[in-house]
Scaffold this motif. Sequence first.
Motif, PDB file in Angstrom:
ATOM      1  N   HIS A 135     -47.851  55.082 -64.005  1.00 40.27           N
ATOM      2  CA  HIS A 135     -46.769  55.721 -63.407  1.00 40.27           C
ATOM      3  C   HIS A 135     -46.780  56.589 -62.174  1.00 40.27           C
TER       4      HIS A 135
ATOM      5  N   ASP B 263     -49.090  45.449 -54.091  1.00 37.14           N
ATOM      6  CA  ASP B 263     -49.013  44.661 -55.275  1.00 37.14           C
ATOM      7  C   ASP B 263     -50.689  44.253 -55.542  1.00 37.14           C
TER       8      ASP B 263
ATOM      9  N   TYR C  23     -43.867  48.339 -52.549  1.00 40.83           N
ATOM     10  CA  TYR C  23     -45.335  48.436 -53.358  1.00 40.83           C
ATOM     11  C   TYR C  23     -46.328  47.835 -52.998  1.00 40.83           C
TER      12      TYR C  23
ATOM     13  N   LEU D 282     -47.416  54.217 -59.547  1.00 43.31           N
ATOM     14  CA  LEU D 282     -46.160  53.308 -59.346  1.00 43.31           C
ATOM     15  C   LEU D 282     -45.312  54.258 -58.353  1.00 43.31           C
TER      16      LEU D 282
ATOM     17  N   PRO E 262     -48.678  46.745 -65.748  1.00 44.40           N
ATOM     18  CA  PRO E 262     -48.253  47.719 -66.688  1.00 44.40           C
ATOM     19  C   PRO E 262     -48.794  47.427 -68.128  1.00 44.40           C
TER      20      PRO E 262
ATOM     21  N   TYR F  74     -48.552  49.193 -57.125  1.00 47.60           N
ATOM     22  CA  TYR F  74     -48.127  48.573 -58.482  1.00 47.60           C
ATOM     23  C   TYR F  74     -49.425  47.701 -59.014  1.00 47.60           C
TER      24      TYR F  74
ATOM     25  N   ASP G 219     -38.594  46.331 -54.585  1.00 45.29           N
ATOM     26  CA  ASP G 219     -37.657  46.192 -55.844  1.00 45.29           C
ATOM     27  C   ASP G 219     -36.197  46.233 -55.247  1.00 45.29           C
TER      28      ASP G 219
ATOM     29  N   ARG H  98     -39.512  47.468 -62.852  1.00 42.76           N
ATOM     30  CA  ARG H  98     -38.767  47.359 -61.617  1.00 42.76           C
ATOM     31  C   ARG H  98     -38.403  45.996 -61.390  1.00 42.76           C
TER      32      ARG H  98
END
Length: 444
Positions: A399, A65, A63, A402, A410, A407, A57, A45
């Motif tokens: 995912h 964070d 999101y 997300l 990753p 978020y 984004d 993103r």
Amino acid sequence: MTHSTDPTASTPARSQQLFERAQRVIPGGVNSPVRAFRAVGGTPRFIARAQGAHLWDADGQRYIDYIGSWGPMILGHGHPAALEAVQKAALEGFSFGAPTEREVELAEEILRHVPSMEMVRLVSSGTEAGMSAIRLARGATGRSVIVKFNGCYHGHADSLLVKAGSGLATFGHATSAGVPPEVVQHTLVLEYNDVAQLDEAFALHGADIACVIMEPIAGNMNFVRASVPFMQRARELCTQHGALLILDEVMTGFRVALGGAQSLYAQQIPGFAPDLTVLGKVIGGGMPLAAFGGPRAVMEQLAPLGPVYQAGTLSGNPVATACGLATLREISRPGFYDRLAARTRAWMQGLEDAARAEGVPLVTDCEGGMFGFFLLPELPQNYPQVLATDGPRFNRLFHGLLARGVYIAPALYEAGFVSSAHTEDDIAQSVAAAREVFRELSKA
């Protein structure tokens, strides 16, 4: 509304376009590898803005964070005190290449909270601080060998990009192309939390060891604490053999406690203190700023007083120091860490409860505003144990969260971060999203 855990199911159009464009001009389309989503799959993103505990984004999706720019944003994004300090400093000038009063104020503020440090040198990145601390340790001791631990990351300096060999107390081999074998021939890599290996290393090489460098809470194998016996033995062996103990608190400094992780170990180990400390992230409040420091006698080995050279055009940058100073003043207010830790524990407890309800194995740990979780039945103690985590299931968890506006990092090897801007509602929304994802994972 349903959400998929498939990384290709719902890629925002603008992020996809920007990623394709970026890959034509930037290696991998990113300026730091983990951002590329290679570990979890899918498209990264591209972030357009942030405020408080939230990111938006390029497609306008919001999101919650839990990356916090990988740790610095302990106050959340756009905190009024930090924003005002940066705006005022920017009007006065971006960079001077000369000393400023604010550098002195920031140094004094850091030393006020970290008693093991009598002097500090400001730099621009954690990598720069880590490699400079090691150079200083070698210069101060007149020795060459450094000891690091498998799974601990101290920046991308050549001598630190190594992994363990097959035997005990085995010198490392480079894990990056472009690092000649002779550069890492003096780097000894041991297993984290293994006291026996530490004893053996000093028995074999003690007279040649300049320093032991470690993360007190390893944040690059998710969240793994150094055990108290391990930390205590490292301190004892360094003292006995005349080596320096360097604590890399780039992540943990001012993040897990006002005095850093070392203050937590000092409560359990009488007289405990490292010889050198490496700091970053929180002390810059989101600006490029890091530091290393220790006793006066060691720090005075640095140029211009001593023979160990270190310099930096943007070191002590006036805008970065303004942001860092404002951040440290805010987090030193009474009760700040109690509230931050309570919010972090609530997130981890909610995550554990959500996983348990669906029969998904998961354990968590946290300290202050830093946390980690593992899809394992019990907390790992070193990097090989971390590797036992169910990677494909983590990717689906990432995912799934997300897609629901949560978020997390990753990559399953990265710690997470909570800020003072996270509200009870943010935590409740995150837990609810996790509950939905775990329900899907239990059926897969």
